[in-house]
Scaffold this motif. Structure first.
Motif, mmCIF file in Angstrom:
data_model
loop_
_atom_site.group_PDB
_atom_site.id
_atom_site.type_symbol
_atom_site.label_atom_id
_atom_site.label_comp_id
_atom_site.label_asym_id
_atom_site.label_seq_id
_atom_site.Cartn_x
_atom_site.Cartn_y
_atom_site.Cartn_z
ATOM 1 N N GLU A 101 0.836 -1.202 0.000
ATOM 2 C CA GLU A 101 0.000 0.000 0.000
ATOM 3 C C GLU A 101 0.875 1.258 0.000
ATOM 4 O O GLU A 101 0.611 2.210 -0.748
ATOM 5 C CB GLU A 101 -0.903 0.002 1.230
ATOM 6 N N LEU A 102 1.924 1.251 0.796
ATOM 7 C CA LEU A 102 2.826 2.395 0.873
ATOM 8 C C LEU A 102 3.477 2.676 -0.482
ATOM 9 O O LEU A 102 3.574 3.824 -0.908
ATOM 10 C CB LEU A 102 3.906 2.167 1.939
ATOM 11 N N ASP A 103 3.900 1.635 -1.165
ATOM 12 C CA ASP A 103 4.521 1.792 -2.477
ATOM 13 C C ASP A 103 3.562 2.494 -3.440
ATOM 14 O O ASP A 103 3.955 3.417 -4.159
ATOM 15 C CB ASP A 103 4.939 0.417 -3.013
ATOM 16 N N ILE A 104 2.322 2.080 -3.435
ATOM 17 C CA ILE A 104 1.312 2.705 -4.301
ATOM 18 C C ILE A 104 1.075 4.154 -3.881
ATOM 19 O O ILE A 104 1.015 5.059 -4.720
ATOM 20 C CB ILE A 104 -0.003 1.891 -4.274
ATOM 21 N N GLN A 105 0.963 4.390 -2.581
ATOM 22 C CA GLN A 105 0.725 5.750 -2.078
ATOM 23 C C GLN A 105 1.857 6.693 -2.487
ATOM 24 O O GLN A 105 1.604 7.828 -2.874
ATOM 25 C CB GLN A 105 0.593 5.739 -0.560
ATOM 26 N N GLN A 106 3.080 6.226 -2.388
ATOM 27 C CA GLN A 106 4.221 7.065 -2.763
ATOM 28 C C GLN A 106 4.163 7.449 -4.245
ATOM 29 O O GLN A 106 4.481 8.574 -4.609
ATOM 30 C CB GLN A 106 5.532 6.359 -2.446
ATOM 31 N N LYS A 107 3.758 6.499 -5.068
ATOM 32 C CA LYS A 107 3.676 6.763 -6.507
ATOM 33 C C LYS A 107 2.504 7.675 -6.852
ATOM 34 O O LYS A 107 2.621 8.547 -7.707
ATOM 35 C CB LYS A 107 3.552 5.443 -7.278
ATOM 36 N N VAL A 108 1.380 7.479 -6.200
ATOM 37 C CA VAL A 108 0.172 8.237 -6.524
ATOM 38 C C VAL A 108 0.148 9.605 -5.843
ATOM 39 O O VAL A 108 -0.137 10.627 -6.473
ATOM 40 C CB VAL A 108 -1.099 7.432 -6.153
ATOM 41 N N PHE A 109 0.453 9.635 -4.547
ATOM 42 C CA PHE A 109 0.312 10.865 -3.770
ATOM 43 C C PHE A 109 1.639 11.569 -3.476
ATOM 44 O O PHE A 109 1.644 12.715 -3.074
ATOM 45 C CB PHE A 109 -0.382 10.569 -2.434
ATOM 46 N N GLY A 110 2.736 10.860 -3.598
ATOM 47 C CA GLY A 110 4.044 11.429 -3.258
ATOM 48 C C GLY A 110 4.445 11.061 -1.841
ATOM 49 O O GLY A 110 3.614 10.645 -1.024
ATOM 50 N N LYS A 111 5.726 11.223 -1.553
ATOM 51 C CA LYS A 111 6.268 10.819 -0.247
ATOM 52 C C LYS A 111 5.887 11.767 0.881
ATOM 53 O O LYS A 111 6.002 11.415 2.041
ATOM 54 C CB LYS A 111 7.791 10.699 -0.335
#
Length: 173
Positions: A25-35
């Protein structure tokens, strides 16, 4: 979806499977929303706390360093870790011990005077966790320290009688 599946494993205390899903989930969030998004940062926090719960303190603190935790003073961090230990205590005293140990380390790094009630709270909680985890000698030493300190601090939330009772119970068991 990954979060919900991870939450099911978290409820079962299966931290490895929880982390599998939360890290996806974190990997997807980083790609979609940014770090730096709030959603991503909240995931860093949750993952960090899970790593600490399972005993990987360094990795847990690494994840927490990507959150507002990094902006806190050592005193504030110590109180927060003590709080999280309290949340874990009834469920799993070994996990609580991880948080209380971090709390003490952080408080020791701070410039907090020994007359601050936070010392009493953390010593008491750590002593109790040590006692329930079979580390009686460490527990009794901390209880003694806590009792001595409590006699000198008037505005602590924990009564001297309660600490002495906990000390006696630990000594008897």
């Amino acid at each position: 979806m990954y979060h919900n599946i991870g939450a099911v494993y978290l409820a079962k205390f299966d931290y490895d499977k929880t982390l599998d899903y939360y890290l996806k989930e974190l990997d997807i969030q980083q790609k979609v929303f940014g770090k730096e998004s709030r959603i991503t940062i909240r995931s860093y926090e949750i993952i960090g706390l899970i790593y600490i719960s399972k005993g990987d303190v360094q990795l847990g603190l690494t994840y927490l360093s990507k959150t507002a935790f990094s902006n806190l003073t050592n005193y504030e961090k110590a109180k927060l870790m003590n709080y999280h230990g309290g949340l874990k205590y009834d469920l799993n005293k070994k996990e609580a011990l991880n948080f209380y140990q971090i709390a003490l380390e952080l408080l020791e790094k701070s410039d907090t005077p020994e007359t601050d009630p936070a010392w009493i709270s953390i010593y008491q909680n750590l002593a109790s966790a040590y006692c329930h985890n079979g580390k009686k000698s460490k527990a009794l030493a901390l209880y003694k320290r806590c009792i001595d300190l409590r006699k000198r601090v008037a505005n602590a939330d924990i009564s001297l009688e309660q600490i002495e009772t906990n000390y006696k119970k630990c000594k008897e068991n």
